[in-house]
Design an enzyme around this catalytic site. Structure first.
Site, PDB file in Angstrom:
ATOM      1  CE1 TYR A   1      23.633  10.930   9.220  1.00  0.00           C
ATOM      2  CE2 TYR A   1      21.312  10.534   8.794  1.00  0.00           C
ATOM      3  CZ  TYR A   1      22.375  10.603   9.674  1.00  0.00           C
ATOM      4  OH  TYR A   1      22.175  10.364  11.007  1.00  0.00           O
TER       5      TYR A   1
ATOM      6  CB  CYS B   1      34.709  11.130 -13.870  1.00  0.00           C
ATOM      7  SG  CYS B   1      34.876  12.063 -15.365  1.00  0.00           S
TER       8      CYS B   1
ATOM      9  N   GLY C   1      18.328  12.244  14.204  1.00  0.00           N
ATOM     10  CA  GLY C   1      18.985  13.128  13.229  1.00  0.00           C
ATOM     11  C   GLY C   1      18.108  13.248  11.999  1.00  0.00           C
TER      12      GLY C   1
ATOM     13  CD  GLU D   1      22.272   9.141  20.449  1.00  0.00           C
ATOM     14  OE1 GLU D   1      22.801   9.893  21.280  1.00  0.00           O
ATOM     15  OE2 GLU D   1      22.800   8.095  20.040  1.00  0.00           O
TER      16      GLU D   1
ATOM     17  NE  ARG E   1      21.122   8.583   2.994  1.00  0.00           N
ATOM     18  CZ  ARG E   1      19.978   8.002   2.671  1.00  0.00           C
ATOM     19  NH1 ARG E   1      19.233   8.498   1.711  1.00  0.00           N
ATOM     20  NH2 ARG E   1      19.566   6.932   3.304  1.00  0.00           N
TER      21      ARG E   1
ATOM     22  CE1 TYR F   1      25.200   4.012   3.640  1.00  0.00           C
ATOM     23  CE2 TYR F   1      23.950   5.990   3.160  1.00  0.00           C
ATOM     24  CZ  TYR F   1      24.939   5.343   3.856  1.00  0.00           C
ATOM     25  OH  TYR F   1      25.645   6.034   4.800  1.00  0.00           O
TER      26      TYR F   1
HETATM   27  N1  PLP Z   1      22.934   8.131  17.349  1.00  0.00           N
HETATM   28  C1  PLP Z   1      23.901   7.332  16.878  1.00  0.00           C
HETATM   29  C2  PLP Z   1      24.825   6.701  17.835  1.00  0.00           C
HETATM   30  C3  PLP Z   1      24.038   7.106  15.509  1.00  0.00           C
HETATM   31  O1  PLP Z   1      24.999   6.315  15.045  1.00  0.00           O
HETATM   32  C4  PLP Z   1      23.123   7.747  14.622  1.00  0.00           C
HETATM   33  C5  PLP Z   1      23.224   7.553  13.164  1.00  0.00           C
HETATM   34  O2  PLP Z   1      24.055   6.935  12.611  1.00  0.00           O
HETATM   35  C6  PLP Z   1      22.140   8.579  15.157  1.00  0.00           C
HETATM   36  C7  PLP Z   1      22.055   8.748  16.517  1.00  0.00           C
HETATM   37  C8  PLP Z   1      21.156   9.311  14.289  1.00  0.00           C
HETATM   38  O3  PLP Z   1      20.391   8.431  13.555  1.00  0.00           O
HETATM   39  P1  PLP Z   1      19.201   8.964  12.643  1.00  0.00           P
HETATM   40  O4  PLP Z   1      19.738  10.088  11.848  1.00  0.00           O
HETATM   41  O5  PLP Z   1      18.840   7.798  11.797  1.00  0.00           O
HETATM   42  O6  PLP Z   1      18.113   9.389  13.566  1.00  0.00           O
END
Ligand code: PLP
Length: 442
Positions: free
Chosen positions: A390, A361, A292, A290, A330, A334
């Site tokens: 993000y 502000c 992102g 998965e 971000r 972070y």
């Molecule tokens: N899957 C889970 C459970 C996550 O918590 C996250 C990110 O927080 C992702 C996938 C996606 O991570 P990335 O965007 O770093 O690939």
């Protein structure tokens, strides 16, 4: 200067993305503006799919929509044949409204509300990733009421945490997510789920961190999860069909980041799974990932207009742009680091070191400290790279600043996929109680 995706410097000496001059994009759509390089996103999707295909193992690549969720993005993901992860009713609704096939949607989260569960069950989504004991009972109860049987994965915290270059092994994993492996909670969850009439356990999930460059962390997690699945098979005669290894694949924000190419991540994961599952005499699972950030991160560039300049002699020069922590939290959250150029002076050499301030502000609203740029003037267009993940999804309305528009650019065409929030949008949900309506003389 490192240019991501289809970005280049054109004959006018301007930054161009997806075949369009960034200065023209600001003229047309205003600033700040999130620009998404569509060809880059599609290429990343294809790299995942082709790399898994090459492994010969069954797989599913689910885009983690938390990184950047809009209806157009869901469409793109669907066109590329990926599945989709959602973590809220909002992300789910966005996908459903975009016409995303519900059976390819997976629902994550450590506190899915009854309403969210109902929405997902009514839509017949593909699976839920169960996060804790409360959710087992809740999901089973609601599914029973609806006469449905639901596919579920159990999220396990394997005691491996990885970020960027390192991974650490933790004993009792201290995390708000998932069932801990070391204490036996994960095995207990399996026992309970297997007993629930409305839950169909299809496998296990783990996610070890974000912005990971070192594949050793994945290998270590896969080894632990393999051992766990072997014990579960012995204890419950249950063999997982699906193993979801999560996301977290790293990207290049700055020159210090050295991510692996996607095929290398996929190769090391599939190899580790083959080795581990052979070692424990388990059938190869269907592998799910998965990603992102690695799909959309480097595709995004935010274009800002420089509005004010403040030079403190002997200290520093601040340039302030028309966005900030509202469109990119971000750096403040972070200490994330970014690279940038002046889009209208992209061919010019650096002449000075400045720091880029947002307009909120908050003293902490700084986008970039100490960046070398050509001489900066009011009206210049600052292009901050690598803002595709993000940023829009974490944007806020702090100071009642409207969220920027989002455009997809490809082959010289720009399509607006999210409109800029107007002042009217900002007060759309506000209500003045009747008792206050006449309390102030006009
Ligand atoms: N899957 C889970 C459970 C996550 O918590 C996250 C990110 O927080 C992702 C996938 C996606 O991570 P990335 O965007 O770093 O690939």
């Amino acid at each position: 200067m490192y240019l991501h995706g289809t970005s280049r410097i054109n004959e006018q000496g301007h930054l161009e993305i997806g075949g369009i001059d960034a200065v023209d994009l600001v003229k047309q759509f205003g600033s700040p503006l999130y620009v998404m390089d569509e060809a880059y996103i599609r290429n990343q999707c294809r790299l995942y799919v082709e790399s898994f295909r090459a492994s010969g193992l069954p797989f599913q690549v689910a885009y983690a929509s938390k990184a950047f969720s809009t209806m157009a993005m869901c469409r793109l993901v669907q066109e590329e044949g990926l599945s989709l992860d959602v973590v809220s009713a909002g992300e789910l609704y966005t996908a459903l409204k975009a016409g995303f096939p519900p059976e390819k949607i997976h629902f994550h989260g450590n506190n899915k509300t009854p309403d969210e569960i109902e929405l997902a069950l009514d839509a017949d989504i593909g699976s839920f990733v169960i996060d804790n004991f409360t959710e087992i009972t809740l999901l089973d109860g609601i599914a029973q009421q609806k006469g449905k049987k639901v596919n579920v994965l159990i999220r396990v915290t394997p005691g491996i945490e990885a970020h960027t270059h390192e991974y650490i092994q933790t004993g009792q994993a201290d995390s708000k997510f998932g069932f801990d492996l070391a204490s036996g909670q994960a095995a207990e969850a399996v026992r309970i789920v297997l007993d629930k009439p409305a839950l169909n356990l299809i496998g296990f999930h783990c996610h070890i961190g974000s912005q990971i460059f070192d594949v050793a962390g994945f290998a270590a997690a896969i080894q632990r999860m393999g051992q766990f699945m072997k014990e579960i098979k012995e204890q419950f005669q249950y063999e997982a069909r699906v193993f979801n290894v999560g996301g977290g694949f790293g990207i290049r924000y700055t020159s210090e980041d050295q991510p692996l190419p996607i095929p290398a991540y996929v190769e090391s994961i599939t190899q580790a799974i083959k080795t581990t599952f052979d070692q424990f005499s388990l059938a190869y699972p269907e592998i799910w990932v998965e990603p992102g950030r690695s799909i959309v991160g480097e595709a995004g560039t935010t274009l800002y207009t420089v509005g004010t300049i403040k030079h403190i002699p002997g200290v520093r020069k601040y340039i302030a742009v028309d966005g900030g922590m509202t469109d990119n939290p971000r750096p403040a959250l972070y200490q994330a680091r970014y690279e940038a150029v002046l889009a209208n002076k992209a061919a010019q050499a650096a002449r000075e070191v400045v720091s880029v301030a947002g307009k909120c502000c908050e003293s902490g609203d700084m986008l970039i400290w100490d960046i070398a740029l050509p001489e900066v003037e009011v009206g210049d267009i600052l292009a901050v790279f690598c803002t595709g993940a993000y940023n829009y999804s974490m944007a806020s309305n702090y100071n009642r600043i409207g969220r920027p528009a989002v455009v997809f650019v490809k082959d010289g065409k720009a399509d607006l996929v999210v409109e800029r929030e107007s002042l009217e949008d900002l007060i759309r949900l506000d209500r003045i109680p009747a008792r206050m309506l006449y309390s102030v003389a006009p």
